[in-house]
Design an enzyme around this catalytic site. Structure first.
Site, PDB file in Angstrom:
ATOM      1  N   ASP A 288      -8.005  -2.321   4.472  1.00 47.40           N
ATOM      2  CA  ASP A 288      -7.919  -3.367   5.594  1.00 47.40           C
ATOM      3  C   ASP A 288      -6.875  -4.165   5.718  1.00 47.40           C
ATOM      4  OD1 ASP A 288      -8.315  -6.116   4.515  1.00 47.40           O
ATOM      5  OD2 ASP A 288      -9.216  -4.916   3.017  1.00 47.40           O
TER       6      ASP A 288
ATOM      7  N   VAL B 108       0.776  -1.158  -0.120  1.00 54.50           N
ATOM      8  CA  VAL B 108      -0.120  -0.042   0.087  1.00 54.50           C
ATOM      9  C   VAL B 108       0.977   1.313  -0.001  1.00 54.50           C
ATOM     10  CG1 VAL B 108      -0.340  -0.055   2.592  1.00 54.50           C
ATOM     11  CG2 VAL B 108      -2.078   1.084   1.214  1.00 54.50           C
TER      12      VAL B 108
ATOM     13  N   GLY C 236      -5.862  -6.664  -0.366  1.00 54.23           N
ATOM     14  CA  GLY C 236      -6.522  -5.733   0.520  1.00 54.23           C
ATOM     15  C   GLY C 236      -5.600  -4.816   0.891  1.00 54.23           C
ATOM     16  N   GLU C 237      -5.591  -3.918   2.028  1.00 56.85           N
ATOM     17  CA  GLU C 237      -4.828  -2.934   2.519  1.00 56.85           C
ATOM     18  C   GLU C 237      -5.198  -1.510   1.670  1.00 56.85           C
ATOM     19  OE1 GLU C 237      -0.624  -3.555   1.872  1.00 56.85           O
ATOM     20  OE2 GLU C 237      -0.819  -5.364   2.696  1.00 56.85           O
ATOM     21  N   GLY C 238      -6.121  -1.691   0.596  1.00 57.45           N
ATOM     22  CA  GLY C 238      -6.292  -0.404  -0.125  1.00 57.45           C
ATOM     23  C   GLY C 238      -5.579  -0.545  -1.399  1.00 57.45           C
TER      24      GLY C 238
END
Length: 600
Positions: A417, A342, A559-561
Site C-alpha cells: 500500500d 520495497v 507499508g509498501e509490502g
C-alpha cells in the site's frame, strides 16, 4: 439481470441443469450481482443421509456470509418481497410436496394446488428472482411409477415457470447458455446475450484497460467520459470520470487447500534427516505451501510479485498524518524509479514490483494509472469514501489485477500500500469489525505527534459512527469507510484465493483490506500468511480476527509490502527445506525408530 426497465420490476430467471451441472453455482453468481441475497433453501436435511447432508453443507459454506438464508417453502417466502431472492431448488420442493400429500402412488395432478400456488407466487413477484430447477432430461430418473410421476410433474412445472420467467438458462458441465432472453434488457442487465455461452465465473465488462480481456479479468461494465461527477465540497475534483458500474464483481467459491497433499507433506517432514519438528514453524509453512500448490514436495516460487495499491484519502486534509498528500504521487514515481524500500527488499527476495494508481490525488505515469478510479477518496469522518459505482469499479479492478498477475505467471502474490492517511480508514475498518474503542486501535501512522494522534482518533471515532449500520455488508462498508485503494486490495486478495494463489499479507492497511476480502469471499484467508506484525495496534486486532499468526515482529510500520518482502526469504526457506532435504532413506541415516546396530 436485475430489472426490467419497461415494467419497473425485477427480472425473473429460471436456471435448469442436471445433477452436478454447476447450475447452483451459476445461480448464486447471477443472483449475487444484486448484492445481498435472500437464499430460499428447499431441502429438508435427513440426518440419516450422510451424503445429502454433506452436499447441503457444501452449499452453505460457499454462500456469502451477508446473505439471508430461509429454509422452507418458497411460496411463503415470495409473499415477503426483497430485492433479490434465490430459490434452490424447485425439484426438491416438488419432492417435498409429493411426500406431504402422500401422492407417489396417486394420479398426476394431485399436487396441482401446490404447483399452481408456486407459479402464481412467481408471476406476482415484483423483485429480482432466480429459480433453480432440475432439467429432467439431463438426470437419471428411475423407470418406476414414482419416477415417471416426478418426471411428468417437474417437466410440466418447468415449462410453466419458463413461460412466466423473463430469461432461462441451461447449464451443462458448468457452462450456462441462455435459451430465453428478456424482451427488454434494463440498464442494469449484465447477462450474456441470447445463445451466448458463459462460464459460471465470468462477469461481463463493457470497458477494460488496454490489453485486458473483460471476461477473463472479471471487470463489470464501466463507461467513462471526461466529465467530472458531482462530489463533496471538500473534494471538488475527486472524480476521474462519470462512471457507471452496474454490479459488484462476484468472486468464485474459494477452494479448500489440498488436505491430502498437506498430509503427504507432514509425512515427508517426518522422513527428512532431522528430528521431528526440529525446524519448528518452517515445517508448518512448507506444508502450507505444498497444500496451496497441490504438490509435494512443493516447488520454489519462480515469480513472486508485489502489487502496490496507491491512493490518497480526503481525511488526510484534516491533520491525521505527519506528511502532506503530495507525498503519495512522489512515492509512486520513486517506486517506478526503483528507489524505495520495497524495491530494495524485492531485489533481495527475488521478487518484482508493480505499482497501480487507484486514487492518487494527482497525475501519475500513464503506465500505472490505467485502473484509476478517482483522485483521492472522500474524507470518511464526514462523507462516504466512494460512490456505489466507484466501489464496484475498485473491487473489479483489484480482481482484474490479480488475474493479470496470475495469468502472467505469478505463483506468489504480495499486496502493498501507499497513501498518506491510509492507516485512518484501515483503523476504522478494523476497529468497527472487532468492536474496539478508537483510543485502543489508533496508532501513530507516519509518526504523528500527540495533537495529531488526537485528531486522528476523533476522525476514526466519527467514521466508525458512520460505518456502524454497514458492518454486515462488506461492499457498503468499503464505500462508506474505506477508499478505492483498500477496495481494490480487497478484490485482489479475494481473487488470488479464488485462483489458488498464496499471498503474503503486509501491514495494517492490507490486513484491513483482508478482513473485507474474507467477508466477500469466505475461506480466502486460508490462502494468506501474514508477513509481519506492525507497530499499529489495530494490526494485531485484525490478525486475531482472521486467526492468522505473523512470521515476523520487527517493529516495522512502513507499508509498501516491506514487511511481507522481509518475510519472503523465510517462506522460501520453508519450501527449500521440505523439497531439497534428503530423507533418512536417501541419506542412509538411521531414524530414531530404527537405531544403528551396536557392535560389541
Amino acid at each position: 439481470m436485475l430489472n426490467d426497465a419497461a415494467s419497473g420490476r425485477g427480472l425473473r430467471t429460471l436456471i435448469l441443469g442436471g445433477i452436478r451441472s454447476g447450475k447452483s453455482a451459476f445461480a448464486e453468481e447471477l443472483a449475487g450481482r444484486a448484492g445481498v441475497v435472500r437464499y430460499v433453501a428447499t431441502a429438508a436435511v435427513d440426518p440419516g443421509d450422510a451424503d445429502f447432508t454433506d452436499r447441503v453443507a457444501a452449499h452453505r459454506v460457499r454462500r456469502p456470509g451477508q446473505w439471508t438464508v430461509v429454509e422452507g417453502d418458497p411460496v411463503a417466502a415470495l409473499a415477503d418481497p426483497v430485492r433479490m431472492t434465490l430459490v434452490d431448488d424447485i425439484g426438491t420442493w416438488l419432492t417435498g410436496r409429493i411426500d406431504a400429500r402422500a401422492a407417489w402412488e396417486a394420479p398426476r395432478g394431485t399436487v396441482a394446488a401446490d404447483t399452481d400456488a408456486l407459479v402464481a407466487a412467481v408471476t406476482g413477484y415484483q423483485q429480482g428472482l432466480v429459480l433453480v430447477s432440475p432439467e429432467v432430461g439431463l438426470g437419471v430418473v428411475p423407470a418406476t411409477r414414482s419416477g415417471r410421476l416426478f418426471a411428468d410433474e417437474i417437466g410440466e412445472l418447468n415449462q410453466r415457470l419458463a413461460r412466466v420467467c423473463d430469461e432461462v438458462y441451461l447449464v451443462v458441465a458448468g457452462v450456462a447458455t441462455r435459451i430465453k432472453s428478456a424482451d427488454v434488457a434494463g440498464p442494469a442487465d449484465v447477462s450474456a446475450p441470447a445463445d451466448e455461452k458463459v462460464s459460471g465465473a465470468a462477469v461481463s465488462a463493457a470497458t477494460a484497460p488496454s490489453g485486458t480481456d473483460p471476461v477473463a479479468t472479471g471487470l463489470t461494465a464501466v463507461a467513462l467520459d471526461s466529465a467530472a461527477v458531482p462530489t463533496d465540497s471538500d473534494s471538488p475534483d475527486a472524480s476521474v470520470g462519470d462512471e457507471t458500474v452496474h454490479d459488484a464483481p462476484i468472486f468464485a467459491t474459494i477452494p479448500a487447500l489440498d488436505a491430502h497433499i498437506r498430509a503427504e507433506a507432514e509425512a515427508r517432514q517426518l522422513r527428512l534427516t532431522k528430528p521431528a519438528g526440529a525446524l519448528g514453524r518452517l515445517e508448518v509453512l512448507g506444508n502450507w505451501v505444498a497444500a496451496c500448490q497441490g504438490v509435494c514436495p512443493p516447488k520454489q516460487f519462480e515469480r513472486a510479485r508485489v502489487v502496490i495499491f496507491a491512493g490518497d484519502h480526503g481525511v488526510a486534509r484534516h491533520g491525521v498524518s505527519a506528511y502532506p498528500s503530495a507525498v503519495t504521487a512522489q512515492m509512486v514515481a520513486n517506486f517506478l524509479a526503483g528507489g524505495a524500500a520495497v524495491n530494495v527488499l524485492a531485489r533481495l527476495a527475488d521478487a518484482t514490483v508493480r505499482v497501480v494508481d487507484i486514487a492518487v490525488d494527482g497525475e501519475t505515469d500513464p503506465t500505472v494509472s490505467g485502473y484509476k478510479i478517482r483522485r483521492s477518496s472522500g474524507s470518511i469522518d464526514r462523507e462516504d469514501a466512494l460512490t456505489e459505482g466507484q466501489v464496484n469499479a475498485a473491487l473489479a479492478a483489484g480482481r482484474a489485477i490479480a488475474d493479470e498477475e496470475i495469468d502472467g505467471g505469478a505463483d506468489l502474490l504480495i499486496a502493498g500500500d501507499m497513501g498518506i492517511g491510509n492507516t485512518t480508514p484501515a483503523t476504522v475498518l478494523i476497529a468497527s469489525l472487532t468492536d474496539t474503542e478508537p483510543v485502543l486501535a489508533v496508532g501513530r501512522g507516519t509518526g504523528v505527534d500527540d495533537a495529531g494522534w488526537m485528531r486522528k482518533t476523533a476522525a476514526v471515532r466519527d467514521a466508525m459512527w458512520r460505518a456502524r449500520p454497514h458492518l454486515k455488508d462488506p461492499i457498503a462498508l468499503l464505500r462508506v469507510a474505506a477508499g478505492a485503494d483498500l477496495a481494490a486490495a480487497a478484490g485482489y486478495l479475494a481473487q488470488a484465493a479464488a485462483r489458488r494463489t498464496p499471498v503474503i499479507l503486509d501491514g495494517v492497511v492490507i490486513t484491513a483490506a483482508a478482513l473485507l476480502a474474507e467477508m466477500l469471499a469466505p475461506g480466502a484467508k486460508d490462502w494468506w500468511i501474514p508477513g509481519h506484525r506492525s507497530t499499529e495496534p489495530a494490526h494485531q486486532m485484525a490478525l486475531t480476527k482472521l486467526g492468522l499468526q505473523p512470521l515476523l515482529d520487527l517493529d516495522m510500520r512502513l507499508g509498501e509490502g516491506s514487511g511481507a518482502l522481509t518475510a519472503l526469504p523465510i517462506l522460501r526457506a520453508a519450501v527449500a527445506a521440505l523439497s531439497e532435504m534428503a530423507t533418512f532413506g536417501e541419506a542412509g541415516v538411521s531414524t530414531a525408530e530404527t537405531p544403528s546396530e551396536v557392535v560389541s
